[in-house]
Design a protein around this motif. Structure first.
Motif, mmCIF file in Angstrom:
data_model
loop_
_atom_site.group_PDB
_atom_site.id
_atom_site.type_symbol
_atom_site.label_atom_id
_atom_site.label_comp_id
_atom_site.label_asym_id
_atom_site.label_seq_id
_atom_site.Cartn_x
_atom_site.Cartn_y
_atom_site.Cartn_z
ATOM 1 N N LYS A 1 -9.225 51.460 95.600
ATOM 2 C CA LYS A 1 -10.441 52.044 96.168
ATOM 3 C C LYS A 1 -10.401 53.568 96.115
ATOM 4 N N ARG A 2 -9.227 54.163 96.309
ATOM 5 C CA ARG A 2 -9.091 55.616 96.307
ATOM 6 C C ARG A 2 -8.783 56.198 94.936
ATOM 7 N N TYR B 1 -5.440 47.150 97.601
ATOM 8 C CA TYR B 1 -6.874 47.374 97.797
ATOM 9 C C TYR B 1 -7.180 48.847 98.058
ATOM 10 N N ILE B 2 -6.398 49.466 98.938
ATOM 11 C CA ILE B 2 -6.633 50.872 99.273
ATOM 12 C C ILE B 2 -6.373 51.766 98.061
ATOM 13 N N THR C 1 -10.900 49.094 107.376
ATOM 14 C CA THR C 1 -10.612 48.908 105.953
ATOM 15 C C THR C 1 -10.933 47.491 105.511
#
Length: 338
Positions: free
Chosen positions: A188-189, A184-185, A322
């Motif tokens: 997202k980035r 997910y991170i 987050t």
């Protein structure tokens, strides 16, 4: 103001009292037994009713509080622990020995292929403790309110890989896990450009996906990562390098063990990590027999992880930010942490 720890302690005392009185106890007796006010007791009992843990029966003007879920352990001398198949818990041998030495209780270790199955077994009452991803345990608490997270553990050891020549713009990981959080991170980035997500439920399924080129990215942990590297996959990112993923797996204990036992087990757990750090290879052979991971791989894994006996509060706050969970409230979720 009642702290999270004091609140958890009161809940545990209530459940302990009810486990010893399965036929029920008068609500009017509880304030004196617990040294709390009647109004505060009413708030807690309403919450326990909503969770399906107790029921209150009115007889005349008297309320009788009865347990709805009576916990039956297979033995007072055995605790059942679930772990996810991994090289991460190399301190576990110390913990098992110290529980035996301090409490005269054997720890039966059960190995599961993924975090969700481990947590489901705990919620169902088939295991008493779990070493599993912190994120999985937080969701487990939200669903059941039946677990307490008592200490830190290891971080690192998981990675995002790019699979060569794959034509599918998909990322695969284990579900509701540290790997899933890493996925997910990263998306997202903009660290990976996958347009969709699929999940695997066992190490063998992950290897099959990578072999067949069914995804562009795959997120796995050690020693599964070695099999992925042998297929020619390129390491993109270490999940443990992300600030939000300071911890991978932590120790969760069922509330049904009682607050006194939870505190004692938590203390032993944190001490076991400290002893492991002083002599990290002592129980590798024992761990190899439990997990069927070759001891040569475990020796290399010693330096893959960072270990912290305590929950890092800053990283926990980042993790909750987050996840962006608003239901239940942040304060409610924090009650999962001892």
């Amino acid at each position: 103001m009642i702290s999270h720890i004091d609140h958890s302690r009161v809940i545990q005392k209530i459940l302990d009292i009810l486990s010893k009185n399965p036929g029920g106890i008068q609500q009017s007796q509880l304030p004196n037994l617990l040294n709390i006010s009647r109004s505060y007791l009413s708030i807690i009992l309403r919450d326990l009713e909503r969770q399906g843990l107790i029921q209150r029966i009115k007889i005349g003007t008297t309320y009788i509080v009865k347990p709805l879920q009576i916990y039956h352990r297979s033995s007072d001398k055995v605790l059942r622990m679930g772990i996810v198949w991994s090289s991460e818990y190399l301190f576990l041998g110390y913990f098992v020995k110290m529980v035996k030495d301090s409490m005269d209780i054997d720890v039966e270790v059960n190995v599961y292929p993924n975090a969700i199955q481990t947590m489901v077994e705990m919620i169902k009452g088939n295991i008493d403790m779990a070493l599993s991803p912190l994120v999985t345990e937080l969701y487990g608490y939200i669903l059941s309110r039946d677990i307490v997270i008592v200490g830190g553990g290891a971080g690192g050891g998981s990675y995002i890989y790019e699979i060569p020549e794959s034509r599918r713009n998909i990322v695969v990981s284990s579900n509701v896990s540290t790997m899933d959080l890493c996925r997910y991170i990263a998306i997202k980035r903009g660290l990976i450009d996958a347009s969709d997500t699929n999940y695997f439920y066992s190490p063998s399924e992950a290897i099959s996906i990578a072999k067949r080129g069914l995804a562009k990215y795959i997120i796995v942990w050690h020693p599964l990562s070695l099999s992925i590297e042998m297929l020619g996959a390129r390491k993109v990112l270490g999940c443990g390098d992300l600030e939000e993923i300071y911890h991978c797996c932590t120790l969760a204990i069922s509330r049904r063990l009682g607050f006194e036992n939870i505190e004692k087990l938590g203390s032993i757990y944190r001490m076991s990590i400290e002893r492991f750090l002083a002599d990290p290879t002592r129980f590798l052979e024992w761990y190899s027999l439990k997990t069927n991971i070759d001891i040569s791989l475990l020796k290399k894994a010693v330096n893959l992880y960072r270990y912290d006996p305590e929950i890092d509060k800053h990283s926990l706050s980042l993790l909750l930010n987050t996840l962006s969970i608003e239901i239940p409230s942040r304060n409610e979720i924090m009650k999962a942490i001892l």
